[in-house]
Design an enzyme around this catalytic site. Structure first.
Site, PDB file in Angstrom:
ATOM      1  N   PRO A 112     -14.115  12.566  -4.809  1.00  0.00           N
ATOM      2  CA  PRO A 112     -14.803  13.830  -5.076  1.00  0.00           C
ATOM      3  C   PRO A 112     -16.275  13.603  -5.415  1.00  0.00           C
ATOM      4  O   PRO A 112     -16.624  12.640  -6.078  1.00  0.00           O
ATOM      5  CB  PRO A 112     -14.067  14.379  -6.304  1.00  0.00           C
ATOM      6  N   GLU A 113     -17.111  14.498  -4.938  1.00  0.00           N
ATOM      7  CA  GLU A 113     -18.533  14.463  -5.274  1.00  0.00           C
ATOM      8  C   GLU A 113     -18.835  15.686  -6.147  1.00  0.00           C
ATOM      9  O   GLU A 113     -17.963  16.513  -6.405  1.00  0.00           O
ATOM     10  CB  GLU A 113     -19.364  14.473  -3.986  1.00  0.00           C
ATOM     11  N   LYS A 147     -20.071  14.888 -12.056  1.00  0.00           N
ATOM     12  CA  LYS A 147     -18.688  14.846 -11.580  1.00  0.00           C
ATOM     13  C   LYS A 147     -17.680  15.001 -12.720  1.00  0.00           C
ATOM     14  O   LYS A 147     -16.501  14.717 -12.546  1.00  0.00           O
ATOM     15  CB  LYS A 147     -18.472  13.529 -10.814  1.00  0.00           C
ATOM     16  N   CYS A 207     -25.514   6.642  16.826  1.00  0.00           N
ATOM     17  CA  CYS A 207     -26.301   7.551  15.989  1.00  0.00           C
ATOM     18  C   CYS A 207     -26.422   8.903  16.698  1.00  0.00           C
ATOM     19  O   CYS A 207     -26.678   8.964  17.893  1.00  0.00           O
ATOM     20  CB  CYS A 207     -27.694   6.939  15.782  1.00  0.00           C
ATOM     21  N   CYS A 249     -30.311   9.068  17.877  1.00  0.00           N
ATOM     22  CA  CYS A 249     -30.941   8.170  18.855  1.00  0.00           C
ATOM     23  C   CYS A 249     -29.953   7.350  19.682  1.00  0.00           C
ATOM     24  O   CYS A 249     -30.363   6.661  20.608  1.00  0.00           O
ATOM     25  CB  CYS A 249     -31.915   7.226  18.139  1.00  0.00           C
ATOM     26  N   CYS A 267     -28.397   3.750  10.455  1.00  0.00           N
ATOM     27  CA  CYS A 267     -28.850   3.564  11.827  1.00  0.00           C
ATOM     28  C   CYS A 267     -30.043   2.610  11.764  1.00  0.00           C
ATOM     29  O   CYS A 267     -31.059   2.931  11.140  1.00  0.00           O
ATOM     30  CB  CYS A 267     -29.283   4.886  12.454  1.00  0.00           C
ATOM     31  N   CYS A 321     -33.251   4.539  13.165  1.00  0.00           N
ATOM     32  CA  CYS A 321     -33.795   5.694  12.421  1.00  0.00           C
ATOM     33  C   CYS A 321     -34.152   5.350  10.970  1.00  0.00           C
ATOM     34  O   CYS A 321     -34.918   6.071  10.345  1.00  0.00           O
ATOM     35  CB  CYS A 321     -32.788   6.846  12.412  1.00  0.00           C
TER      36      CYS A 321
HETATM   37 ZN   LIG Z   1     -30.684   6.635  14.966  1.00  0.00          ZN
END
Ligand SMILES: [Zn+2]
Length: 258
Positions: free
Chosen positions: A2-3, A51, A228, A231, A253, A256
């Protein structure tokens, strides 16, 4: 896991079912609090901080943390539980409903007067009315050598992010999870964190891409070896931590995020 947004929603749900009502029965199935009886007390409110979930009942606070597998369910009187009874750690009944906490990672009860002090270790709450991005950035900056993905997940810096948001935020800012905090532009990052988690606060499906369709909600989290979405470069996976005992998974990635 859980977040903060899950915990916020759980608190809202519990508040709607319990607040303003008298407790008709309570049952805490952890040794330290097995003798606590809140019957007859009124549920004032249920709220969250990061939390952490806080039920304010009478002059006490029932504090829980969901950790990995924890959940609170609300049932109508007589309704069958959706998880086995042996997993229940807390039962709080009001005249028309019962709240059952299953597999709670933390369950403790303390006087309401101690609430502030007990939660003082937490950084600014991303979903709180008192969210303070400058303070969050200041706390992060105090350990400039720590990988940004590790620091973002530490609740004493800012409260509410789990590993999904941590990884997604690094992608959105074009920063590798392993980048030391000292090399990251922190204010735009913490402001983005608040925007993204608040946008998801009242949604049942979490998305960072803006797409709520299954399988298209996230940029990098748990997508090792997949292309990704921006990209086409294959997403990489690794593990990061302050030490070998506290490693968290990271995805990025390589094109990126630099
Ligand atoms: Zn990427």
């Amino acid at each position: 896991m859980p977040e903060g947004d899950n915990v916020y929603r759980a608190a809202q749900h519990l508040d709607g079912a319990l607040a303003g009502k008298p407790v008709t029965r309570s049952d805490f199935r952890v040794p330290a609090f097995a003798t606590v009886d809140l019957a007859g007390e009124t549920v004032h409110s249920v709220g969250s901080r990061g939390k952490h979930l806080l039920m304010r009942i009478g002059d006490q606070v029932v504090h829980s943390h969901l950790k990995m597998e924890g959940e609170w369910h609300v049932y109508r009187s007589g309704e069958r539980w959706r998880r086995p009874g042996w997993q229940a750690r807390a039962v709080i009944e009001v005249p028309d409903a019962s709240a059952v906490g299953f597999d709670l990672g933390v369950l403790e009860i303390f006087p309401a007067s101690e609430e502030h002090e007990r939660l003082a270790h937490l950084g600014p709450d991303l979903l709180g009315d008192d969210w303070d991005p400058a303070e969050a950035a200041r706390r992060l900056a105090s350990h400039p050598e720590v990988p940004i993905a590790v620091a973002l997940g530490e609740q004493r810096n800012l409260a509410g992010l789990g590993n999904v948001y941590v990884n997604e935020l690094c992608f959105l800012r074009g920063v590798r999870p392993s980048t030391p905090v000292g090399e990251v532009d922190l204010m735009p990052l913490v402001q983005l964190a608040a925007r993204v988690i608040r946008a998801n606060r009242d949604r049942s499906v979490r998305t960072t891409t803006g797409d709520t369709h299954r399988g298209r909600q996230l940029w990098v989290y748990s997508r090792g070896g997949e292309p990704c979405r921006r990209c086409g470069t294959l997403i990489e996976h690794g593990r990061l931590g302050r030490n070998d005992l506290e490693l968290r998974d990271a995805w990025w990635c390589p094109n990126c995020q630099r």
